[in-house]
Scaffold this motif. Structure first.
Motif, mmCIF file in Angstrom:
data_model
loop_
_atom_site.group_PDB
_atom_site.id
_atom_site.type_symbol
_atom_site.label_atom_id
_atom_site.label_comp_id
_atom_site.label_asym_id
_atom_site.label_seq_id
_atom_site.Cartn_x
_atom_site.Cartn_y
_atom_site.Cartn_z
ATOM 1 N N THR B 212 -61.362 48.205 -39.076
ATOM 2 C CA THR B 212 -59.902 48.309 -39.179
ATOM 3 C C THR B 212 -59.364 49.330 -38.166
ATOM 4 N N LEU B 213 -60.062 50.450 -38.019
ATOM 5 C CA LEU B 213 -59.630 51.461 -37.040
ATOM 6 C C LEU B 213 -59.549 50.848 -35.640
ATOM 7 N N ARG B 217 -56.057 49.965 -33.288
ATOM 8 C CA ARG B 217 -55.881 50.646 -32.010
ATOM 9 C C ARG B 217 -55.219 49.695 -31.010
ATOM 10 N N VAL B 218 -55.629 48.409 -31.052
ATOM 11 C CA VAL B 218 -55.052 47.434 -30.122
ATOM 12 C C VAL B 218 -53.887 46.648 -30.724
ATOM 13 N N ASN B 219 -53.882 46.492 -32.047
ATOM 14 C CA ASN B 219 -52.815 45.745 -32.731
ATOM 15 C C ASN B 219 -52.113 46.601 -33.777
ATOM 16 N N PRO B 220 -51.254 47.516 -33.353
ATOM 17 C CA PRO B 220 -50.630 48.404 -34.332
ATOM 18 C C PRO B 220 -49.774 47.655 -35.350
ATOM 19 N N ASP B 222 -47.470 48.373 -39.363
ATOM 20 C CA ASP B 222 -46.681 49.406 -40.017
ATOM 21 C C ASP B 222 -47.548 50.107 -41.066
ATOM 22 N N ASP B 223 -48.509 50.916 -40.608
ATOM 23 C CA ASP B 223 -49.372 51.630 -41.554
ATOM 24 C C ASP B 223 -49.824 52.962 -40.952
ATOM 25 N N ILE B 224 -50.482 53.770 -41.799
ATOM 26 C CA ILE B 224 -50.840 55.133 -41.379
ATOM 27 C C ILE B 224 -51.853 55.128 -40.239
ATOM 28 N N ILE B 225 -52.828 54.226 -40.314
ATOM 29 C CA ILE B 225 -53.845 54.193 -39.254
ATOM 30 C C ILE B 225 -53.185 53.931 -37.899
ATOM 31 N N SER B 226 -52.278 52.938 -37.848
ATOM 32 C CA SER B 226 -51.590 52.633 -36.585
ATOM 33 C C SER B 226 -50.741 53.816 -36.129
ATOM 34 N N MET B 227 -50.053 54.438 -37.101
ATOM 35 C CA MET B 227 -49.196 55.578 -36.771
ATOM 36 C C MET B 227 -50.024 56.728 -36.192
#
Lengths: 64, 413
Positions: B212-213, B217-220, B222-227
């Motif tokens: 998921t990380l 990284r390539v497909n942000p 609306d979540d904390i990991i993307s942020m």
């Protein structure tokens, strides 16, 4: 009534703002945004409750 | 849950006899049978700060004042369990990145640096925006069991609610919830501080979320990991190592804490029917009721390492010794709260330190508060008077989280 806040010691509990967001404004991160509050007349009881709610004990009533 | 007491180790010479009190924070039988009952007994009979020979020997900080002081004195009560130099040396020996639960296990200034990117995501403002969806989820879970007239509250509500909320916030796949829960409960249940085993457990966490990380990284989304990928630490772009560190801490803190808080609260509600009636008639009191629940049943025990030789509460402590901020006892201290054993909704002072005090104050406290309050509100609104199932008394587990393992409730249908 005047309130003094040791802003640098705020840990972001936001309990003061839970009592009154108007008297105790927070910044974007949820920490106290001010170090002094001039309490409008009629809001003294609310201010006292907000001060007492602080687990860090950093909100002080300076003048009754 | 049955547990075996750890062997007692010899007392170091600098610890006075009067400061020794035998208590196993993982396996004391009375504690595991009914944790907060045993804590009340400790508060009455144990010294305000003591040294226990169990679990390798460590300090226990009991009184409210001592916990308040210790939480602020981060030089003496450090969270920096492994010094930077040693960590770098360990890392050099490792085949892969050694994930660190930042910012929990560092002190300022590093603590400030690593906590900063997380603050806004967990601010009261952001969390309040989630309130409706949390309420909807709680409602669905409770409606599912309503017709049954009974449930194990932990597996049917207390566990899925915060876990689903948290996995959604992080952007992790919900269908893997069981796998994540299992990893975390294993992580928290081991009392032996064996560094190699601990590291392996951290790697297991990273392995379970690494895909998921990489994907975010390539497909942000609306979540904390993307942020977090878009955030900088101290002016430097986020690296995979930073993300592994954050994942580990959020994972551990998010999946096994709130559920236990809800468990303690609902267990108490099930024993106090007049309180249930009062709250059903006055739902606006549930927020206050929830605060008193947190005070009466404080349930986390953050560990610290003595950062320098010191005298604390008149006792000599040596650098490298371990100390537990035993917050459940602090909030049951009669010097801070009159009649501490009484759950009193009308208590004027409910200013507890269930989320700890000082710079390490629980980052997720605002989320926890919303989840607790909403869950109590929906339980009271959707179910009639619920009681403990006399045939199946609640069971508990103890450690850094004092938790509810099972909570069987019954109600009329």
């Amino acid at each position: 009534m005047k309130i003094r806040i040791e802003k640098a010691s705020c840990a972001g509990n936001a309990r003061c703002a839970a009592v009154s967001e108007e008297l105790f404004p927070l910044n974007e991160d949820g920490y106290i945004a001010v170090d002094k509050v001039d309490v409008p007349e009629g809001k003294e009881q609310l201010a006292r409750r907000g001060a007492r709610a602080c687990p860090e004990r950093i909100i002080f009533i300076e003048e009754e | 849950m049955s547990a075996t007491m750890s062997p007692a180790v010899p007392k170091p010479d600098h610890v006075a006899d009067a400061a020794v009190y035998d208590f196993d924070m993982f396996a004391d039988p009375a504690y595991v049978a009914d944790p907060h009952k045993r804590i009340l007994d400790l508060v009455k009979n144990a010294p305000p700060v003591f040294w226990t020979p169990r679990n390798g020997g460590h300090w226990m900080i009991m009184s409210h004042e001592a916990n308040f002081a210790a939480a602020r004195d981060i030089e003496t009560f450090s969270s920096n369990f492994i010094p930077k130099e040693r960590l770098a040396a360990m890392q050099a020996q490792m085949p892969r990145h050694l994930p660190m639960p930042l910012p929990i296990n560092v002190d300022p200034p590093d603590h400030t640096k690593y906590r900063a990117p997380l603050q806004k995501v967990f601010s009261p403002k952001t969390i309040n925006g989630l309130k409706d969806s949390i309420r909807e989820l709680a409602g669905q879970l409770i409606d599912k069991i309503k017709a049954d007239g009974k449930c194990d509250f932990m597996t049917s509500v207390a566990e899925p609610l915060p876990v689903v909320v948290f996995l959604k916030m992080l952007g992790l796949p919900l269908e893997r919830m069981e796998e994540y829960r299992e990893i975390v409960s294993q992580h928290l249940s081991d009392p032996t501080p064996n560094p190699i085993d601990s590291i392996k457990k951290l790697w297991r966490i990273v392995d379970s979320i690494k895909d998921t990380l990489e994907e975010r990284r390539v497909n942000p989304q609306d979540d904390i990991i993307s942020m977090l990928w878009k955030t900088e630490i101290d002016g430097q772009p986020m690296t995979m190592a930073d993300m592994e560190n954050y994942s580990v801490v959020l994972f551990i803190a998010g999946l096994d804490t709130v559920m236990n808080g809800i468990g303690h609260g609902v267990r108490y509600l099930a024993t106090d029917l007049p309180l249930q009636d009062r709250l059903r008639q006055n739902p606006e009191l549930v927020g206050e009721a929830s605060e008193e629940m947190l005070r009466r049943f404080t349930f986390t025990v953050p560990p610290r390492i003595i950062g320098k030789d010191a005298v604390f509460n008149g006792l000599e402590m040596k650098k490298g010794e371990r100390a537990m901020l035993f917050l459940p006892a602090a909030d049951l201290d009669a010097k801070a709260f009159a009649n501490p054993d009484t759950y009193n909704l009308d208590r004027e002072n409910k200013t507890h330190i269930a989320f700890n005090a000082g710079v390490h104050r629980c980052l997720g406290s605002h989320l926890a508060r919303v989840e607790l309050q909403v869950c109590y509100e929906e339980m009271l609104a959707r179910l009639p008077r619920f009681r403990l199932d006399p045939a199946n008394p609640p069971t508990f587990h103890c450690g850094h989280v004092v938790g509810v393992s099972s909570l069987h409730l019954v109600w009329d249908t």
